[in-house]
Scaffold this active site. Structure first.
Site, PDB file in Angstrom:
ATOM      1  N   ARG A 125       0.741   2.737 -11.634  1.00 59.93           N
ATOM      2  CA  ARG A 125       1.659   2.045 -10.753  1.00 59.93           C
ATOM      3  C   ARG A 125       3.069   2.634 -10.856  1.00 59.93           C
ATOM      4  O   ARG A 125       3.527   2.982 -11.945  1.00 59.93           O
ATOM      5  CB  ARG A 125       1.712   0.545 -11.083  1.00 59.93           C
ATOM      6  CG  ARG A 125       0.402  -0.177 -10.836  1.00 59.93           C
ATOM      7  CD  ARG A 125      -0.005  -0.190  -9.378  1.00 59.93           C
ATOM      8  NE  ARG A 125      -1.262  -0.895  -9.166  1.00 59.93           N
ATOM      9  CZ  ARG A 125      -2.441  -0.297  -9.135  1.00 59.93           C
ATOM     10  NH1 ARG A 125      -2.531   1.003  -9.330  1.00 59.93           N
ATOM     11  NH2 ARG A 125      -3.540  -1.006  -8.922  1.00 59.93           N
ATOM     12  N   HIS A 138       0.828  -1.208   0.000  1.00 60.29           N
ATOM     13  CA  HIS A 138       0.000   0.000   0.000  1.00 60.29           C
ATOM     14  C   HIS A 138       0.864   1.260   0.000  1.00 60.29           C
ATOM     15  O   HIS A 138       1.890   1.323   0.672  1.00 60.29           O
ATOM     16  CB  HIS A 138      -0.906   0.029   1.229  1.00 60.29           C
ATOM     17  CG  HIS A 138      -2.179  -0.741   1.076  1.00 60.29           C
ATOM     18  ND1 HIS A 138      -3.013  -0.603  -0.014  1.00 60.29           N
ATOM     19  CD2 HIS A 138      -2.777  -1.657   1.894  1.00 60.29           C
ATOM     20  CE1 HIS A 138      -4.062  -1.390   0.137  1.00 60.29           C
ATOM     21  NE2 HIS A 138      -3.941  -2.046   1.278  1.00 60.29           N
ATOM     22  N   CYS A 160       0.889   2.123  -5.851  1.00 64.42           N
ATOM     23  CA  CYS A 160       0.043   3.003  -6.651  1.00 64.42           C
ATOM     24  C   CYS A 160       0.640   4.405  -6.782  1.00 64.42           C
ATOM     25  O   CYS A 160       1.392   4.855  -5.934  1.00 64.42           O
ATOM     26  CB  CYS A 160      -1.350   3.112  -6.033  1.00 64.42           C
ATOM     27  SG  CYS A 160      -2.227   1.550  -5.983  1.00 64.42           S
TER      28      CYS A 160
END
Length: 276
Positions: free
Chosen positions: A263, A180, A254
């Protein structure tokens, strides 16, 4: 002089309007408070919860290794000796990083098909099992690595997730991870700060594998599966990647921040292997 007369009906209509406006204002304030609480939950509580859980898991893994107990089949020695340089030449200029990335972000391109490599005992890590520790000194980061890239079982716990079907630490090919960028521990929040030759270590029960950052792809499609291939090369921006077999590490998250549209990819090559 005429005295204005206000009918009772006019008074009632004005009172209704005031009540409607008051109720509307209360609803707006309530919605704002709920939205603020949601943001606090996403950006503070989930981070705190995930980081504490990830730290506990790292400590548990290290205790297992110190006691000589296997952690479940991760980390296969790749036949690489001390000082092995796994990097191959690449076309184009190596980018030096970029700002970027996303609230629920962290998952990268779709995982390639196939099964993961086996451990020395013939079994790979079970799905969602934490079996390694990823350390990035520049980012002051130490997080568990778990099998798979599912949100609930891996990424939302603040772990780095191993793309099933890519190689394991130290093996020839591409050992690929996702994490994340924002919320849920956000382990890859500052991945864009990595620079060429920065060190990334992966420790398993089988040994410690040291990689050096080689390339940074600032932005590519979320469906750019080329970055996960054994010889990684972007299908969207083919100037970024490699053209010969080697021992590669791929980190994906991300970008830009607080979105999941694109990405960010960091590639590193194996430079040393230390066995227990």
């Amino acid at each position: 002089m005429r005295v204005p007369v206000v009918e009772h009906g006019v008074r009632r209509r004005r009172a209704r309007r005031r009540r409607v406006l008051w109720c509307g204002a209360e609803l707006v304030v309530t919605a704002g408070v709920l939205g603020l609480l949601f943001v606090v939950h996403q950006l503070w509580w989930t981070n705190r919860e995930a980081r504490e859980g990830a730290e506990r898991r790292v400590e548990a893994l290290e205790r297992e290794w110190a006691g000589g107990r296997p952690s479940g089949g991760g980390g296969v020695p790749g036949g690489a000796g001390e000082g092995l340089d796994g990097g191959g030449p690449h076309s184009g200029t190596a980018p030096q990083g970029s700002p970027g990335s996303d609230v629920g972000g962290g998952a990268g391109p779709s995982s390639p098909g196939g099964t993961g490599p086996s451990s020395p005992g013939g079994r790979g890590p079970a799905p969602s099992q934490a079996y390694a520790v990823l350390s990035i000194p520049r980012l002051h980061l130490r997080v568990p690595v778990a099998e798979g890239t599912g949100k609930r079982g891996v990424l939302d716990k603040g772990y780095a997730g191993h793309y099933s079907g890519t190689q394991q630490p130290g093996q020839e090919g591409n050992f690929a991870l996702a994490g994340h960028r924002n919320s849920h521990g956000e382990p890859f929040r500052y991945l864009n700060r990595l620079r060429r030759e920065d060190i990334v270590e992966v420790r398993t029960a089988a040994g410690t594998y040291t990689y050096a950052v080689d390339l940074v792809l600032p932005q590519t499609s979320a469906r750019d599966a080329g970055v996960l291939r054994p010889v990684p090369r972007s299908l969207v921006r083919p100037a970024y990647g490699y053209d010969r077999p080697g021992h590669y590490l791929t980190l994906t998250t991300c970008t830009p921040e607080y979105t999941s549209r694109y990405r960010l990819v960091v590639w590193a090559t194996l430079v040393a292997t230390r066995l227990p």
